[in-house]
Design a protein around this motif. Sequence first.
Motif, mmCIF file in Angstrom:
data_model
loop_
_atom_site.group_PDB
_atom_site.id
_atom_site.type_symbol
_atom_site.label_atom_id
_atom_site.label_comp_id
_atom_site.label_asym_id
_atom_site.label_seq_id
_atom_site.Cartn_x
_atom_site.Cartn_y
_atom_site.Cartn_z
ATOM 1 N N GLU A 1 0.823 -1.225 -0.049
ATOM 2 C CA GLU A 1 -0.078 -0.009 0.174
ATOM 3 C C GLU A 1 1.134 1.319 0.098
ATOM 4 O O GLU A 1 0.457 2.412 -0.147
ATOM 5 N N ASP A 2 1.957 0.826 0.263
ATOM 6 C CA ASP A 2 3.124 2.475 -0.151
ATOM 7 C C ASP A 2 3.410 2.559 -1.487
ATOM 8 O O ASP A 2 3.931 3.424 -1.823
ATOM 9 N N THR A 3 2.835 1.680 -2.181
ATOM 10 C CA THR A 3 3.169 1.951 -3.744
ATOM 11 C C THR A 3 2.649 3.349 -3.992
ATOM 12 O O THR A 3 1.270 3.499 -4.051
ATOM 13 N N ALA A 4 3.279 3.960 -4.813
ATOM 14 C CA ALA A 4 2.640 5.343 -5.273
ATOM 15 C C ALA A 4 4.010 6.138 -6.021
ATOM 16 O O ALA A 4 5.109 5.827 -6.044
ATOM 17 N N VAL A 5 3.571 7.397 -6.576
ATOM 18 C CA VAL A 5 4.460 8.397 -6.974
ATOM 19 C C VAL A 5 4.970 9.207 -5.868
ATOM 20 O O VAL A 5 3.782 9.811 -5.163
ATOM 21 N N TYR A 6 5.877 9.503 -5.418
ATOM 22 C CA TYR A 6 6.401 10.260 -4.325
ATOM 23 C C TYR A 6 6.869 11.479 -4.702
ATOM 24 O O TYR A 6 7.868 11.658 -5.684
ATOM 25 N N TYR A 7 6.554 12.458 -4.249
ATOM 26 C CA TYR A 7 6.980 13.937 -4.919
ATOM 27 C C TYR A 7 7.559 14.704 -3.659
ATOM 28 O O TYR A 7 7.072 14.606 -2.233
ATOM 29 N N CYS A 8 8.650 15.423 -3.819
ATOM 30 C CA CYS A 8 9.088 16.259 -2.939
ATOM 31 C C CYS A 8 8.695 17.820 -3.078
ATOM 32 O O CYS A 8 8.228 18.067 -4.148
ATOM 33 N N LYS A 9 8.494 18.337 -1.922
ATOM 34 C CA LYS A 9 8.212 19.842 -2.098
ATOM 35 C C LYS A 9 8.953 20.641 -1.128
ATOM 36 O O LYS A 9 9.248 20.135 0.146
ATOM 37 N N ILE A 10 9.134 21.862 -1.394
ATOM 38 C CA ILE A 10 9.866 22.830 -0.542
ATOM 39 C C ILE A 10 9.090 24.208 -0.566
ATOM 40 O O ILE A 10 8.182 24.355 -1.364
ATOM 41 N N GLN A 11 9.073 24.924 0.451
ATOM 42 C CA GLN A 11 8.723 26.235 0.726
ATOM 43 C C GLN A 11 9.929 27.063 0.745
ATOM 44 O O GLN A 11 10.803 26.998 1.516
ATOM 45 N N ALA A 12 9.945 27.949 -0.191
ATOM 46 C CA ALA A 12 11.248 28.646 -0.394
ATOM 47 C C ALA A 12 11.008 30.025 -0.944
ATOM 48 O O ALA A 12 10.093 30.505 -1.660
ATOM 49 N N ARG A 13 12.140 31.009 -0.798
ATOM 50 C CA ARG A 13 12.187 32.264 -1.206
ATOM 51 C C ARG A 13 13.210 32.283 -2.291
ATOM 52 O O ARG A 13 14.279 31.816 -1.939
ATOM 53 N N ARG A 14 13.048 32.879 -3.387
ATOM 54 C CA ARG A 14 14.221 33.006 -4.251
ATOM 55 C C ARG A 14 15.020 33.975 -3.852
ATOM 56 O O ARG A 14 16.425 34.079 -4.260
ATOM 57 N N THR A 15 14.570 35.111 -3.315
ATOM 58 C CA THR A 15 15.298 36.453 -2.843
ATOM 59 C C THR A 15 14.900 36.947 -1.453
ATOM 60 O O THR A 15 13.791 36.383 -0.978
ATOM 61 N N MET A 16 15.520 37.840 -1.091
ATOM 62 C CA MET A 16 15.108 38.221 0.267
ATOM 63 C C MET A 16 13.857 38.956 0.474
ATOM 64 O O MET A 16 13.148 38.633 1.383
ATOM 65 N N LEU A 17 13.502 39.372 -0.438
ATOM 66 C CA LEU A 17 12.321 40.276 -0.638
ATOM 67 C C LEU A 17 11.300 39.689 -1.305
ATOM 68 O O LEU A 17 9.894 39.767 -1.116
ATOM 69 N N ALA A 18 11.434 38.316 -1.940
ATOM 70 C CA ALA A 18 10.475 37.578 -2.585
ATOM 71 C C ALA A 18 9.558 36.972 -1.548
ATOM 72 O O ALA A 18 10.114 36.444 -0.505
ATOM 73 N N SER A 19 8.334 36.683 -1.916
ATOM 74 C CA SER A 19 7.425 35.854 -1.011
ATOM 75 C C SER A 19 7.773 34.213 -1.058
ATOM 76 O O SER A 19 8.435 33.933 -1.989
ATOM 77 N N SER A 20 7.476 33.751 -0.201
ATOM 78 C CA SER A 20 7.712 32.265 0.043
ATOM 79 C C SER A 20 6.610 31.607 -0.734
ATOM 80 O O SER A 20 5.427 31.857 -0.667
ATOM 81 N N ARG A 21 7.137 30.568 -1.528
ATOM 82 C CA ARG A 21 6.150 29.834 -2.073
ATOM 83 C C ARG A 21 6.573 28.386 -2.150
ATOM 84 O O ARG A 21 7.741 28.112 -1.948
ATOM 85 N N GLU A 22 5.519 27.423 -2.832
ATOM 86 C CA GLU A 22 5.731 26.059 -2.869
ATOM 87 C C GLU A 22 6.608 25.551 -4.344
ATOM 88 O O GLU A 22 6.027 26.489 -5.297
ATOM 89 N N TYR A 23 7.386 24.806 -3.947
ATOM 90 C CA TYR A 23 7.963 24.287 -5.465
ATOM 91 C C TYR A 23 7.826 22.546 -5.242
ATOM 92 O O TYR A 23 8.335 22.172 -4.227
ATOM 93 N N TRP A 24 7.525 21.905 -6.475
ATOM 94 C CA TRP A 24 7.168 20.653 -6.412
ATOM 95 C C TRP A 24 8.355 19.963 -7.271
ATOM 96 O O TRP A 24 8.633 20.453 -8.474
ATOM 97 N N GLY A 25 8.596 18.470 -6.779
ATOM 98 C CA GLY A 25 9.571 17.967 -7.884
ATOM 99 C C GLY A 25 8.503 17.055 -8.846
ATOM 100 O O GLY A 25 7.453 17.052 -8.705
ATOM 101 N N GLN A 26 9.402 16.514 -9.675
ATOM 102 C CA GLN A 26 8.583 15.715 -10.750
ATOM 103 C C GLN A 26 8.146 14.373 -10.297
ATOM 104 O O GLN A 26 7.267 13.857 -10.974
ATOM 105 N N GLY A 27 8.607 13.851 -9.152
ATOM 106 C CA GLY A 27 7.926 12.652 -8.533
ATOM 107 C C GLY A 27 8.828 11.284 -9.043
ATOM 108 O O GLY A 27 9.284 11.318 -10.141
#
Length: 120
Positions: free
Chosen positions: A87-113
């Motif tokens: 039941e662990d069979t699945a596509v696993y995705y990584c995700k980060i919450q990151a800022r590209r610059t000091m002033l940028a808003s934090s947003r999510e980025y996803w891997g391809q799985g």
Amino acid sequence: VQLQASGGGLVQAGGSLRLSCLASGNIFSISDMGWYRQAPGKQREKVALIGSGGLTDYADSMKGRFTISRDNAKKTVDLQMNSLKPEDTAVYYCKIQARRTMLASSREYWGQGTLVTVSS
């Protein structure tokens, strides 16, 4: 920002796999990092999260079997999966919450799985 996940594959029930995700590109800071999964015909679900200070959060069904870790210097997040079940069979995705610059808003980025298949 790009996320490259690796480590998926085919394993027998009871076996182990280690997933790794590398973040690259223009990254100023990363807060949360995590893994999610999506099984066929099901919604994507949280597997495990880890904060910048190392605080972890696991889905109930993964507690005691999966361990999430991160290396802030290398911008990687790993998922050690033990005692795997079909039941662990699945596509696993990584995700980060990151800022590209000091002033940028934090947003999510996803891997391809990366596909994890656990045979019975």
